[in-house]
Design an enzyme around this catalytic site. Structure first.
Site, PDB file in Angstrom:
ATOM      1  N   LYS A  76      17.223  11.325  -9.262  1.00 35.90           N
ATOM      2  CA  LYS A  76      17.290   9.899  -9.564  1.00 35.90           C
ATOM      3  C   LYS A  76      16.055   9.263  -8.933  1.00 35.90           C
ATOM      4  O   LYS A  76      15.658   9.662  -7.827  1.00 35.90           O
ATOM      5  CB  LYS A  76      18.575   9.329  -8.953  1.00 35.90           C
ATOM      6  CG  LYS A  76      18.842   7.867  -9.254  1.00 35.90           C
ATOM      7  CD  LYS A  76      20.202   7.438  -8.681  1.00 35.90           C
ATOM      8  CE  LYS A  76      20.578   6.028  -9.087  1.00 35.90           C
ATOM      9  NZ  LYS A  76      21.918   5.647  -8.595  1.00 35.90           N
ATOM     10  N   SER A 151      24.972   3.848 -12.281  1.00 33.47           N
ATOM     11  CA  SER A 151      23.565   3.557 -12.381  1.00 33.47           C
ATOM     12  C   SER A 151      22.690   4.797 -12.520  1.00 33.47           C
ATOM     13  O   SER A 151      21.531   4.678 -12.930  1.00 33.47           O
ATOM     14  CB  SER A 151      23.116   2.786 -11.131  1.00 33.47           C
ATOM     15  OG  SER A 151      23.261   3.590  -9.976  1.00 33.47           O
ATOM     16  N   SER A 175      28.410   5.199  -9.333  1.00 33.46           N
ATOM     17  CA  SER A 175      27.196   5.540 -10.084  1.00 33.46           C
ATOM     18  C   SER A 175      26.917   7.019 -10.307  1.00 33.46           C
ATOM     19  O   SER A 175      26.002   7.360 -11.058  1.00 33.46           O
ATOM     20  CB  SER A 175      25.985   4.908  -9.423  1.00 33.46           C
ATOM     21  OG  SER A 175      25.958   3.554  -9.758  1.00 33.46           O
TER      22      SER A 175
END
Ligand code: GLN
Length: 475
Positions: A76, A151, A175
């Site tokens: 990420k 997310s 997330s």
């Protein structure tokens, strides 16, 4: 070969048997990246091909003796790396290059993993659809019109589309679990403090956890066994030794003797908070409970009355911590000026500044902390009589891209099933549980703190029985 058909476990087995090379894995990742990354908007940076192939060559000539030798990983874009920029999905950090690497990145590299690239995400990890990214939304690997979930949006799609074999994510209120659920993956939000956050851009420091998305429970356990542990650079890592997650996996053949807690409060709250649950998803959730029962588990009703307040509590505490953490991005030390903040970041900065300000602190922040304690106590009590708590991950499958963009409040409500886990610092695992039309959905198993071994063992029995993980996106 297409890396999409492999798991970490099967790739390592073949490499060690001499029928596959790290080079083949890298070339296949790059092919999938070239084919899909623009249309699905998955990655924000990709490592140079010659560097990746040089790393693969080194591993291919020195053997595969490390836990993740030659395994391609996507991070990420909130994990600091020296080789690639780290944007946190925000234009504020569009050209930011970190001067050091996150502990997790260092551990992955030491374990032989190859970092392929950095994934798109909601800016600063604010969101549950990926649409708050300043670089545009990521599509679900299963249907391009739908969101990947957030997310950690690109991290999930990257695994499902075969741009890597596993990814890293952060989970402050869902997330990791939400995008895993929307992309037919296993996603674990470990116990608060299980994995170091050193070098990871902070969202809400009392809630943030680091974990992984993989195709199977085994792969997830392998990733966690590499990244978990005490870190002298992160004082919030727990002083607990890392269990042998891989052996734990095969410790259960059936679920006889396992008690699964189901809370009517928790389930009804979810239905009331949103427009009710998607009926097909509700049916799949019931079917999943049926599978657990058929595997020998006992289902027990438990009380979690304050889960109804968890969402409000989270949306006071989270923006409070966000406003404090984002204070450092003033354009002097890092990146661009504050004008570059997107709408959602601005909204959270304003809410958080308000809830922390003199005169309002007691009414909002302090009250929310008290309710948080009640949520923690209720889970503690529940875990005296059950091994895990069962819940959905989200009240609906992936929404259409654009469906919620003008209704942030409705989007906040969809976090109802995931945020209580972060408030109480527990472990929560999202597991593939079937499809609503073309869209995959997951279920959630919640365990007490430091119960990752147990969660993996129970999930593994379910996974072997249902085999949803074998489905791949039709692209
Ligand atoms: N959807 C939640 C939020 O927007 C959780 C985000 C996260 O886990 N990073 O706050």
């Amino acid at each position: 070969m297409n890396i999409r058909d492999y798991t970490i476990q099967s790739a390592l087995k073949e490499m060690r048997a001499g029928t596959l090379r790290a080079k083949d894995l890298i070339l296949s990742c790059l092919e999938n990246i070239e084919r899909y990354t623009e249309t699905y908007n998955v990655l924000l940076s990709v490592a140079a091909k010659e560097d990746l192939l040089a790393e693969a060559k080194k591993i291919d000539s020195s053997g595969y003796d490390k836990p993740l030798s030659g395994i391609p990983i996507v991070l990420k874009d909130i994990f600091s790396t020296t080789s690639l920029r780290t944007t946190a999905g925000s234009k504020v950090l569009e050209n930011y290059h970190a001067p050091y690497e996150a502990t997790v990145v260092k551990k992955l590299r030491e374990a032989g993993a190859i970092i392929i690239g950095k994934a798109n995400q909601d800016a600063w990890a604010h969101g549950s659809t990926g649409e708050n990214s300043d670089f545009g939304p990521t599509s679900s690997a299963y249907d391009i019109k739908y969101v990947a979930g957030g997310s950690s949006s690109g991290s999930a799609t990257a695994v499902a589309l075969g741009m890597c074999l596993a990814s890293t994510g952060t989970d402050t209120g869902g997330s990791i679990r939400v995008p895993a659920s929307f992309n037919n993956l296993v996603g674990l939000k470990p116990t608060y403090g299980r994995v170091s956050r050193y070098g990871i851009i902070a969202m809400a420091s009392s809630l943030d956890s680091v974990g992984h998305m993989t195709k199977t429970v085994y792969d997830n356990a392998l990733m966690l066994s590499v990244t978990a542990g005490i870190d002298p650079y992160d004082a919030t890592t727990g002083q607990k030794s890392v269990s042998d997650y891989l052996s734990a996996i095969s410790s259960l053949q059936s679920l006889k003797g396992i008690t699964i807690g189901v809370s009517p409060d928790y389930l009804t709250v979810g239905k009331k908070a949103t427009d009710g649950m998607n009926p097909e998803l509700e049916k799949l959730t019931e079917e999943a409970l049926g599978v657990f029962t058929a595997l020998g588990a006992t289902i027990k009703e438990i009380d979690l009355p304050h889960t109804k307040d968890a969402l409000e509590t989270y949306y006071v505490l989270c923006p409070s911590e966000v406003s404090s953490n984002l204070g450092r991005y003033d354009g002097i030390r890092y990146g661009n000026t504050r004008d570059a903040f997107g709408l959602e970041a601005r909204r959270r900065i304003m809410i958080g500044t308000y809830t922390l300000s003199a005169g309002y602190y007691d009414a909002y922040y302090k009250t929310a902390q008290k309710v948080r304690t009640l949520v923690c106590q209720e889970f503690e009590k529940a875990f005296e009589t059950v091994d895990v708590v069962f819940a959905p991950v989200s009240p609906s499958p992936s929404p259409l891209i654009g469906e919620f963009v003008n209704d942030p409040l409705a989007l906040y409500l969809s976090d109802i099933y995931t945020v209580p886990v972060n408030l109480a610092g527990l472990a929560g695992l999202s597991l593939p549980a079937g499809f609503v039309g073309t869209l995959p959905v997951g279920i959630q198993l919640i365990g007490k703190q430091w119960s990752e071994e147990r969660l993996y063992a129970i999930s593994n029995v379910y996974e072997k029985k249902t085999e949803w993980y074998k489905r791949r996106p039709k692209v």
